[in-house]
Design a protein around this motif. Structure first.
Motif, PDB file in Angstrom:
ATOM      1  N   LEU A 161      36.013 -23.465 -18.209  1.00 51.92           N
ATOM      2  CA  LEU A 161      35.786 -24.039 -19.120  1.00 51.92           C
ATOM      3  C   LEU A 161      34.864 -24.429 -20.274  1.00 51.92           C
ATOM      4  CD1 LEU A 161      35.340 -25.443 -15.184  1.00 51.92           C
ATOM      5  CD2 LEU A 161      37.041 -26.351 -16.815  1.00 51.92           C
ATOM      6  N   TYR A 162      34.853 -25.234 -21.456  1.00 45.13           N
ATOM      7  CA  TYR A 162      33.377 -25.122 -22.782  1.00 45.13           C
ATOM      8  C   TYR A 162      33.628 -26.235 -22.571  1.00 45.13           C
ATOM      9  CZ  TYR A 162      34.837 -20.597 -22.397  1.00 45.13           C
ATOM     10  OH  TYR A 162      35.327 -18.959 -21.967  1.00 45.13           O
ATOM     11  N   SER A 163      31.942 -26.775 -22.825  1.00 48.53           N
ATOM     12  CA  SER A 163      31.412 -28.298 -23.459  1.00 48.53           C
ATOM     13  C   SER A 163      30.948 -27.842 -23.658  1.00 48.53           C
ATOM     14  CB  SER A 163      31.462 -29.346 -21.932  1.00 48.53           C
ATOM     15  OG  SER A 163      30.670 -28.749 -21.331  1.00 48.53           O
ATOM     16  N   HIS A 164      29.997 -27.305 -24.067  1.00 41.56           N
ATOM     17  CA  HIS A 164      28.576 -26.845 -24.303  1.00 41.56           C
ATOM     18  C   HIS A 164      28.059 -26.716 -25.744  1.00 41.56           C
ATOM     19  CE1 HIS A 164      25.996 -27.298 -20.869  1.00 41.56           C
ATOM     20  NE2 HIS A 164      26.965 -26.636 -19.944  1.00 41.56           N
ATOM     21  N   SER A 218      27.973 -27.388  -6.720  1.00 41.60           N
ATOM     22  CA  SER A 218      27.914 -28.583  -5.666  1.00 41.60           C
ATOM     23  C   SER A 218      28.141 -27.745  -4.034  1.00 41.60           C
ATOM     24  CB  SER A 218      28.327 -29.914  -5.590  1.00 41.60           C
ATOM     25  OG  SER A 218      28.061 -30.506  -4.595  1.00 41.60           O
ATOM     26  N   PRO A 219      27.346 -28.257  -2.909  1.00 43.40           N
ATOM     27  CA  PRO A 219      27.093 -27.172  -1.276  1.00 43.40           C
ATOM     28  C   PRO A 219      28.088 -27.893  -1.063  1.00 43.40           C
ATOM     29  CG  PRO A 219      25.125 -28.082  -1.655  1.00 43.40           C
ATOM     30  CD  PRO A 219      25.703 -28.463  -3.095  1.00 43.40           C
ATOM     31  N   THR A 220      28.272 -29.719  -1.304  1.00 42.60           N
ATOM     32  CA  THR A 220      29.133 -30.417  -0.421  1.00 42.60           C
ATOM     33  C   THR A 220      30.382 -31.182  -1.180  1.00 42.60           C
ATOM     34  OG1 THR A 220      27.713 -32.419  -1.307  1.00 42.60           O
ATOM     35  CG2 THR A 220      26.858 -31.670   0.835  1.00 42.60           C
ATOM     36  N   HIS A 221      30.651 -30.601  -2.374  1.00 37.63           N
ATOM     37  CA  HIS A 221      31.555 -31.425  -3.760  1.00 37.63           C
ATOM     38  C   HIS A 221      32.223 -30.448  -4.180  1.00 37.63           C
ATOM     39  CE1 HIS A 221      29.294 -35.273  -2.529  1.00 37.63           C
ATOM     40  NE2 HIS A 221      30.008 -36.102  -2.379  1.00 37.63           N
ATOM     41  N   CYS A 222      33.468 -30.915  -4.859  1.00 40.86           N
ATOM     42  CA  CYS A 222      34.322 -29.818  -5.818  1.00 40.86           C
ATOM     43  C   CYS A 222      33.366 -30.506  -7.071  1.00 40.86           C
ATOM     44  CB  CYS A 222      35.583 -29.561  -5.783  1.00 40.86           C
ATOM     45  SG  CYS A 222      37.215 -28.925  -6.429  1.00 40.86           S
ATOM     46  N   GLN A 223      32.303 -29.798  -7.293  1.00 44.26           N
ATOM     47  CA  GLN A 223      31.635 -30.123  -8.510  1.00 44.26           C
ATOM     48  C   GLN A 223      30.634 -28.843  -9.254  1.00 44.26           C
ATOM     49  OE1 GLN A 223      28.971 -33.061  -8.598  1.00 44.26           O
ATOM     50  NE2 GLN A 223      30.247 -33.925  -9.973  1.00 44.26           N
ATOM     51  N   SER A 236      25.722 -29.702 -18.136  1.00 45.27           N
ATOM     52  CA  SER A 236      27.097 -30.673 -17.928  1.00 45.27           C
ATOM     53  C   SER A 236      27.622 -30.266 -16.278  1.00 45.27           C
ATOM     54  CB  SER A 236      28.367 -29.999 -19.151  1.00 45.27           C
ATOM     55  OG  SER A 236      27.550 -30.039 -20.154  1.00 45.27           O
ATOM     56  N   LEU A 237      28.407 -31.580 -16.433  1.00 47.19           N
ATOM     57  CA  LEU A 237      28.931 -31.688 -14.509  1.00 47.19           C
ATOM     58  C   LEU A 237      30.586 -31.845 -14.628  1.00 47.19           C
ATOM     59  CD1 LEU A 237      27.182 -34.493 -12.850  1.00 47.19           C
ATOM     60  CD2 LEU A 237      27.023 -31.662 -12.660  1.00 47.19           C
ATOM     61  N   TYR A 238      31.459 -30.890 -14.176  1.00 44.55           N
ATOM     62  CA  TYR A 238      32.463 -30.561 -13.970  1.00 44.55           C
ATOM     63  C   TYR A 238      33.290 -30.722 -12.821  1.00 44.55           C
ATOM     64  CZ  TYR A 238      31.573 -26.913 -17.768  1.00 44.55           C
ATOM     65  OH  TYR A 238      30.545 -26.266 -18.664  1.00 44.55           O
ATOM     66  N   GLN A 239      34.168 -31.664 -13.116  1.00 43.13           N
ATOM     67  CA  GLN A 239      34.549 -31.305 -11.202  1.00 43.13           C
ATOM     68  C   GLN A 239      36.264 -31.107 -11.502  1.00 43.13           C
ATOM     69  OE1 GLN A 239      35.129 -35.587  -9.822  1.00 43.13           O
ATOM     70  NE2 GLN A 239      35.549 -34.379  -7.552  1.00 43.13           N
ATOM     71  N   PRO A 240      36.701 -28.923 -11.684  1.00 45.17           N
ATOM     72  CA  PRO A 240      38.109 -29.045 -11.381  1.00 45.17           C
ATOM     73  C   PRO A 240      39.170 -29.265 -10.650  1.00 45.17           C
ATOM     74  CG  PRO A 240      36.162 -27.185 -10.910  1.00 45.17           C
ATOM     75  CD  PRO A 240      35.863 -28.585 -11.512  1.00 45.17           C
ATOM     76  N   LYS A 241      40.455 -29.418 -11.611  1.00 42.45           N
ATOM     77  CA  LYS A 241      41.203 -29.380 -10.272  1.00 42.45           C
ATOM     78  C   LYS A 241      42.262 -28.535 -10.919  1.00 42.45           C
ATOM     79  CE  LYS A 241      41.000 -35.046 -11.443  1.00 42.45           C
ATOM     80  NZ  LYS A 241      42.151 -35.462 -11.497  1.00 42.45           N
ATOM     81  N   PHE A 242      42.854 -27.791  -9.605  1.00 47.24           N
ATOM     82  CA  PHE A 242      43.889 -26.685  -9.784  1.00 47.24           C
ATOM     83  C   PHE A 242      45.070 -27.075  -9.256  1.00 47.24           C
ATOM     84  CE2 PHE A 242      39.215 -25.761  -8.299  1.00 47.24           C
ATOM     85  CZ  PHE A 242      38.864 -24.732  -9.471  1.00 47.24           C
TER      86      PHE A 242
END
Length: 343
Positions: free
Chosen positions: A308-311, A321-326, A337-343
Protein backbone atom coordinates in the motif's frame (compact mmCIF):
# COMPACT_ATOMS: atom_id res chain seq x y z
CA UNK A 1 0.81 5.66 24.63
CA UNK A 2 -0.69 2.98 26.86
CA UNK A 3 -4.13 2.64 28.44
CA UNK A 4 -4.06 1.78 32.13
CA UNK A 5 -7.82 1.24 32.42
CA UNK A 6 -11.02 2.34 30.64
CA UNK A 7 -10.31 6.05 31.11
CA UNK A 8 -6.69 6.61 32.20
CA UNK A 9 -3.81 6.42 29.73
CA UNK A 10 -0.14 7.38 29.65
CA UNK A 11 1.95 9.04 26.94
CA UNK A 12 5.72 9.44 26.64
CA UNK A 13 7.64 12.25 25.01
CA UNK A 14 11.02 13.34 23.71
CA UNK A 15 10.95 16.06 26.39
CA UNK A 16 11.98 13.29 28.89
CA UNK A 17 8.55 13.18 30.62
CA UNK A 18 5.59 10.82 30.88
CA UNK A 19 2.07 12.23 31.16
CA UNK A 20 -1.08 10.63 32.59
CA UNK A 21 -4.38 11.63 30.99
CA UNK A 22 -8.08 11.12 31.73
CA UNK A 23 -10.39 10.64 28.73
CA UNK A 24 -13.06 12.65 30.50
CA UNK A 25 -10.83 15.76 30.73
CA UNK A 26 -8.28 15.89 27.93
CA UNK A 27 -7.66 19.63 28.22
CA UNK A 28 -5.32 19.05 31.15
CA UNK A 29 -2.96 16.32 32.32
CA UNK A 30 -3.69 14.27 35.42
CA UNK A 31 0.03 14.56 36.26
CA UNK A 32 3.48 14.68 34.71
CA UNK A 33 6.11 12.11 35.64
CA UNK A 34 9.78 13.12 35.82
CA UNK A 35 12.63 10.63 36.08
CA UNK A 36 14.24 10.10 32.68
CA UNK A 37 17.06 12.30 31.40
CA UNK A 38 16.59 11.66 27.66
CA UNK A 39 13.84 10.85 25.18
CA UNK A 40 11.26 8.40 26.54
CA UNK A 41 10.42 5.86 23.82
CA UNK A 42 8.37 3.04 25.39
CA UNK A 43 5.53 2.56 27.87
CA UNK A 44 4.39 -0.83 29.18
CA UNK A 45 1.87 -1.64 31.92
CA UNK A 46 1.50 -4.62 34.25
CA UNK A 47 -2.22 -4.91 35.00
CA UNK A 48 -1.58 -7.33 37.86
CA UNK A 49 0.59 -4.98 39.92
CA UNK A 50 -0.60 -1.67 38.33
CA UNK A 51 3.02 -0.77 37.71
CA UNK A 52 3.89 1.45 34.75
CA UNK A 53 7.20 0.62 33.01
CA UNK A 54 9.02 3.12 30.80
CA UNK A 55 12.33 3.14 28.92
CA UNK A 56 14.32 5.90 27.27
CA UNK A 57 17.48 6.72 25.40
CA UNK A 58 19.15 7.42 28.76
CA UNK A 59 19.43 3.62 29.05
CA UNK A 60 17.08 3.44 32.03
CA UNK A 61 14.01 1.29 32.60
CA UNK A 62 11.92 2.98 35.30
CA UNK A 63 9.01 1.57 37.32
CA UNK A 64 6.16 3.90 38.34
CA UNK A 65 3.69 2.91 41.08
CA UNK A 66 0.30 4.14 39.79
CA UNK A 67 -1.34 2.76 42.96
CA UNK A 68 0.07 5.80 44.78
CA UNK A 69 -0.32 8.41 42.07
CA UNK A 70 -1.06 12.04 43.08
CA UNK A 71 -1.20 15.36 41.25
CA UNK A 72 2.53 15.67 41.90
CA UNK A 73 3.35 12.37 40.21
CA UNK A 74 3.99 8.73 41.10
CA UNK A 75 6.66 7.08 43.26
CA UNK A 76 9.27 5.60 40.94
CA UNK A 77 12.51 3.68 40.97
CA UNK A 78 15.15 2.72 38.44
CA UNK A 79 14.65 -0.95 37.59
CA UNK A 80 17.36 -1.64 35.03
CA UNK A 81 20.05 0.15 33.04
CA UNK A 82 21.98 -0.76 29.92
CA UNK A 83 23.91 1.23 27.36
CA UNK A 84 22.55 1.86 23.86
CA UNK A 85 18.96 0.97 24.84
CA UNK A 86 16.50 1.35 21.95
CA UNK A 87 13.22 -0.39 22.82
CA UNK A 88 11.68 -2.30 25.75
CA UNK A 89 8.62 -4.61 25.77
CA UNK A 90 6.80 -6.85 28.22
CA UNK A 91 5.31 -10.14 27.08
CA UNK A 92 1.50 -10.31 27.31
CA UNK A 93 1.67 -12.31 30.58
CA UNK A 94 4.37 -9.95 31.94
CA UNK A 95 6.68 -12.90 32.63
CA UNK A 96 9.51 -11.52 30.47
CA UNK A 97 10.99 -8.16 29.59
CA UNK A 98 12.78 -7.75 26.25
CA UNK A 99 15.20 -4.91 25.59
CA UNK A 100 16.82 -4.15 22.22
CA UNK A 101 19.99 -2.12 21.77
CA UNK A 102 21.63 -0.18 18.98
CA UNK A 103 24.69 -2.40 19.45
CA UNK A 104 22.84 -5.47 18.19
CA UNK A 105 22.13 -7.15 21.54
CA UNK A 106 18.72 -8.36 22.66
CA UNK A 107 18.34 -8.71 26.44
CA UNK A 108 15.65 -10.92 27.98
CA UNK A 109 14.78 -10.81 31.67
CA UNK A 110 13.10 -14.11 32.56
CA UNK A 111 10.62 -14.80 35.38
CA UNK A 112 10.15 -11.08 35.76
CA UNK A 113 9.67 -9.47 39.17
CA UNK A 114 9.09 -5.71 38.75
CA UNK A 115 9.11 -5.15 42.51
CA UNK A 116 12.81 -6.00 42.68
CA UNK A 117 15.18 -3.33 41.38
CA UNK A 118 18.25 -4.65 39.62
CA UNK A 119 21.50 -3.03 40.64
CA UNK A 120 24.50 -3.47 38.38
CA UNK A 121 25.95 -6.92 38.99
CA UNK A 122 22.97 -8.19 41.02
CA UNK A 123 21.25 -10.11 38.24
CA UNK A 124 22.39 -13.58 37.18
CA UNK A 125 23.25 -14.04 33.52
CA UNK A 126 22.25 -17.60 32.73
CA UNK A 127 22.73 -17.73 28.99
CA UNK A 128 24.62 -15.51 26.60
CA UNK A 129 24.94 -16.47 22.95
CA UNK A 130 24.02 -15.77 19.37
CA UNK A 131 20.79 -17.29 18.11
CA UNK A 132 21.54 -20.10 15.70
CA UNK A 133 19.97 -22.18 13.00
CA UNK A 134 19.93 -25.95 13.34
CA UNK A 135 23.05 -26.16 11.19
CA UNK A 136 25.04 -23.66 13.28
CA UNK A 137 25.63 -24.88 16.82
CA UNK A 138 28.19 -23.14 18.99
CA UNK A 139 29.57 -24.86 22.04
CA UNK A 140 29.46 -22.89 25.26
CA UNK A 141 32.51 -21.41 26.92
CA UNK A 142 33.27 -19.62 30.13
CA UNK A 143 33.90 -16.21 28.61
CA UNK A 144 30.30 -14.97 28.35
CA UNK A 145 28.70 -13.49 25.22
CA UNK A 146 30.39 -14.05 21.89
CA UNK A 147 31.33 -10.86 20.06
CA UNK A 148 30.61 -10.74 16.36
CA UNK A 149 33.64 -8.52 15.82
CA UNK A 150 31.88 -5.39 14.62
CA UNK A 151 32.46 -1.83 15.86
CA UNK A 152 28.70 -1.37 16.25
CA UNK A 153 28.81 -3.46 19.42
CA UNK A 154 30.90 -0.81 21.19
CA UNK A 155 32.32 -3.58 23.45
CA UNK A 156 29.23 -3.54 25.65
CA UNK A 157 29.70 -7.28 26.10
CA UNK A 158 32.22 -6.21 28.75
CA UNK A 159 29.33 -4.76 30.74
CA UNK A 160 27.21 -7.87 30.55
CA UNK A 161 29.57 -10.81 30.42
CA UNK A 162 32.77 -11.50 32.29
CA UNK A 163 32.23 -9.11 35.20
CA UNK A 164 28.80 -10.53 36.03
CA UNK A 165 29.23 -14.11 34.89
CA UNK A 166 31.75 -14.63 37.66
CA UNK A 167 29.23 -13.46 40.25
CA UNK A 168 26.55 -15.99 39.45
CA UNK A 169 26.51 -19.59 38.38
CA UNK A 170 23.79 -21.31 36.43
CA UNK A 171 21.24 -22.64 38.88
CA UNK A 172 20.16 -26.24 38.58
CA UNK A 173 16.47 -26.97 38.21
CA UNK A 174 15.38 -23.63 36.76
CA UNK A 175 16.07 -19.93 36.51
CA UNK A 176 16.01 -17.44 39.39
CA UNK A 177 13.81 -14.36 39.23
CA UNK A 178 14.96 -11.66 36.82
CA UNK A 179 17.64 -13.85 35.25
CA UNK A 180 19.19 -12.11 32.26
CA UNK A 181 19.75 -13.69 28.85
CA UNK A 182 21.96 -11.83 26.37
CA UNK A 183 21.50 -12.61 22.68
CA UNK A 184 22.82 -11.35 19.37
CA UNK A 185 19.92 -12.45 17.15
CA UNK A 186 20.78 -14.10 13.88
CA UNK A 187 20.09 -11.78 10.95
CA UNK A 188 20.38 -13.00 7.32
CA UNK A 189 23.45 -11.56 5.64
CA UNK A 190 24.77 -10.20 8.93
CA UNK A 191 26.60 -13.25 10.28
CA UNK A 192 29.98 -11.53 10.22
CA UNK A 193 28.81 -7.93 10.70
CA UNK A 194 27.08 -6.06 13.47
CA UNK A 195 23.53 -4.82 13.36
CA UNK A 196 21.28 -2.36 15.13
CA UNK A 197 17.89 -3.52 16.43
CA UNK A 198 15.76 -0.45 15.80
CA UNK A 199 12.24 -1.81 16.35
CA UNK A 200 10.93 -4.45 18.75
CA UNK A 201 7.40 -5.85 18.90
CA UNK A 202 5.80 -8.94 20.45
CA UNK A 203 3.23 -11.34 19.05
CA UNK A 204 -0.15 -10.61 20.70
CA UNK A 205 -0.25 -14.18 22.04
CA UNK A 206 3.35 -14.06 23.23
CA UNK A 207 4.54 -16.67 20.74
CA UNK A 208 7.28 -14.66 19.05
CA UNK A 209 9.15 -11.39 18.82
CA UNK A 210 9.37 -9.17 15.76
CA UNK A 211 12.54 -7.18 15.04
CA UNK A 212 13.55 -4.58 12.48
CA UNK A 213 17.32 -4.68 12.10
CA UNK A 214 19.71 -2.55 10.09
CA UNK A 215 23.34 -3.31 9.35
CA UNK A 216 26.14 -1.44 11.02
CA UNK A 217 26.81 0.41 7.75
CA UNK A 218 23.09 1.07 7.10
CA UNK A 219 23.25 -0.65 3.71
CA UNK A 220 20.82 -3.48 4.58
CA UNK A 221 17.60 -3.70 6.53
CA UNK A 222 15.65 -6.78 7.59
CA UNK A 223 12.36 -7.70 9.26
CA UNK A 224 12.76 -10.88 11.31
CA UNK A 225 10.46 -13.09 13.38
CA UNK A 226 11.86 -15.18 16.24
CA UNK A 227 9.91 -17.93 17.98
CA UNK A 228 10.18 -18.20 21.75
CA UNK A 229 11.64 -21.55 22.77
CA UNK A 230 11.17 -22.99 26.23
CA UNK A 231 12.62 -26.03 27.95
CA UNK A 232 16.02 -27.60 28.46
CA UNK A 233 18.93 -27.30 26.02
CA UNK A 234 18.78 -29.63 23.03
CA UNK A 235 22.45 -30.45 23.60
CA UNK A 236 23.95 -30.49 27.11
CA UNK A 237 27.15 -28.81 25.90
CA UNK A 238 25.27 -25.79 24.55
CA UNK A 239 23.23 -23.29 26.62
CA UNK A 240 19.58 -22.96 25.71
CA UNK A 241 18.75 -20.06 23.43
CA UNK A 242 15.27 -18.64 23.97
CA UNK A 243 14.76 -17.37 20.41
CA UNK A 244 14.88 -19.10 17.04
CA UNK A 245 14.72 -17.28 13.71
CA UNK A 246 11.69 -18.59 11.80
CA UNK A 247 10.87 -15.98 9.15
CA UNK A 248 12.56 -12.95 7.60
CA UNK A 249 12.47 -10.59 4.64
CA UNK A 250 14.82 -7.91 3.36
CA UNK A 251 13.45 -4.37 3.39
CA UNK A 252 13.84 -1.51 0.91
CA UNK A 253 16.33 0.37 3.12
CA UNK A 254 14.93 3.76 2.07
CA UNK A 255 15.52 6.54 4.58
CA UNK A 256 18.77 5.28 6.04
CA UNK A 257 19.33 6.11 9.68
CA UNK A 258 15.66 6.54 10.54
CA UNK A 259 13.85 4.14 12.87
CA UNK A 260 10.96 2.29 11.23
CA UNK A 261 8.29 0.94 13.58
CA UNK A 262 6.45 -2.18 12.43
CA UNK A 263 3.68 -4.18 14.10
CA UNK A 264 1.64 -7.39 14.31
CA UNK A 265 -2.05 -7.45 13.48
CA UNK A 266 -4.34 -7.93 16.53
CA UNK A 267 -4.70 -11.64 15.75
CA UNK A 268 -0.98 -12.07 15.05
CA UNK A 269 -1.47 -13.45 11.53
CA UNK A 270 -0.04 -10.47 9.62
CA UNK A 271 2.77 -7.95 9.94
CA UNK A 272 2.60 -4.37 8.72
CA UNK A 273 6.03 -3.04 7.84
CA UNK A 274 7.18 0.38 6.52
CA UNK A 275 8.55 -0.09 3.00
CA UNK A 276 9.89 2.99 1.25
CA UNK A 277 7.02 5.44 0.68
CA UNK A 278 4.37 2.90 1.76
CA UNK A 279 3.81 -0.23 3.78
CA UNK A 280 3.83 -3.96 3.12
CA UNK A 281 1.48 -6.49 4.66
CA UNK A 282 3.41 -9.69 5.33
CA UNK A 283 2.25 -13.16 6.32
CA UNK A 284 3.85 -16.39 7.46
CA UNK A 285 2.35 -18.00 4.36
CA UNK A 286 0.20 -16.83 1.45
CA UNK A 287 -3.00 -17.66 3.37
CA UNK A 288 -2.24 -15.57 6.48
CA UNK A 289 -2.14 -18.68 8.66
CA UNK A 290 -1.30 -18.71 12.36
CA UNK A 291 2.40 -18.72 13.21
CA UNK A 292 2.10 -22.07 15.02
CA UNK A 293 0.88 -23.63 11.75
CA UNK A 294 3.80 -22.23 9.73
CA UNK A 295 6.88 -23.02 11.79
CA UNK A 296 9.64 -24.15 9.41
CA UNK A 297 12.68 -26.23 10.30
CA UNK A 298 14.91 -23.53 8.79
CA UNK A 299 14.26 -19.80 8.49
CA UNK A 300 11.82 -19.06 5.64
CA UNK A 301 10.93 -15.82 3.84
CA UNK A 302 7.86 -13.89 4.91
CA UNK A 303 5.19 -13.72 2.20
CA UNK A 304 4.13 -10.35 0.80
CA UNK A 305 0.32 -10.21 0.95
CA UNK A 306 -0.26 -6.63 -0.16
CA UNK A 307 1.61 -3.36 -0.73
CA UNK A 308 0.00 0.00 0.00
CA UNK A 309 1.57 3.28 -1.16
CA UNK A 310 0.14 6.76 -0.61
CA UNK A 311 2.97 8.87 0.85
CA UNK A 312 5.42 11.27 -0.75
CA UNK A 313 8.04 10.70 1.93
CA UNK A 314 9.63 7.80 3.82
CA UNK A 315 7.16 5.90 6.00
CA UNK A 316 8.48 5.54 9.54
CA UNK A 317 5.62 3.92 11.45
CA UNK A 318 2.53 1.79 10.94
CA UNK A 319 -0.17 0.40 13.21
CA UNK A 320 -3.22 -1.86 12.96
CA UNK A 321 -6.49 -0.78 14.54
CA UNK A 322 -7.22 -3.08 17.52
CA UNK A 323 -10.94 -3.25 16.67
CA UNK A 324 -11.41 -2.53 12.93
CA UNK A 325 -9.96 -3.72 9.64
CA UNK A 326 -7.89 -0.57 9.33
CA UNK A 327 -4.21 0.32 9.18
CA UNK A 328 -2.51 3.67 9.78
CA UNK A 329 0.89 4.79 8.53
CA UNK A 330 2.92 7.92 9.18
CA UNK A 331 5.75 9.39 7.14
CA UNK A 332 8.73 11.66 7.75
CA UNK A 333 6.90 14.81 6.62
CA UNK A 334 4.15 14.26 9.22
CA UNK A 335 1.34 12.95 7.02
CA UNK A 336 -0.81 10.12 8.40
CA UNK A 337 -2.71 7.81 6.04
CA UNK A 338 -5.51 5.36 6.84
CA UNK A 339 -6.11 2.20 4.82
CA UNK A 340 -8.98 -0.26 4.81
CA UNK A 341 -7.55 -3.13 2.77
CA UNK A 342 -9.80 -5.66 1.10
CA UNK A 343 -8.60 -9.18 0.48
Amino acid sequence: FRFLDNRLFATCSDDTTIALWDLRKLNTKVCTLHGHTSWVKNIEYDTNTRLLVTSGFDGNVIIWDTNRCTEDGCPHKKFFHTRFLMRMRLTPDCSKMLISTSSGYLLILHDLDLNKSLEVGSYPILRARRTTSSSDVTSSGSSGPRSVGSPCHHNDSDLLSEKHMSRSSQREGGSPRNSLEVLTPEVPGERDRGNCITSLQLHPKGWATLLRCSSNTDDQEWTCVYEFQEGAPVRPVSPRCSLRLTHCIEEANVGRGYIKELCFSPDGRMISSPHGFGIRLLGFDAHCSELVDCLPKEASPLKEIRSLYSHNDVVLTTKFSPTHCQIASGCLSGRVSLYQPKF
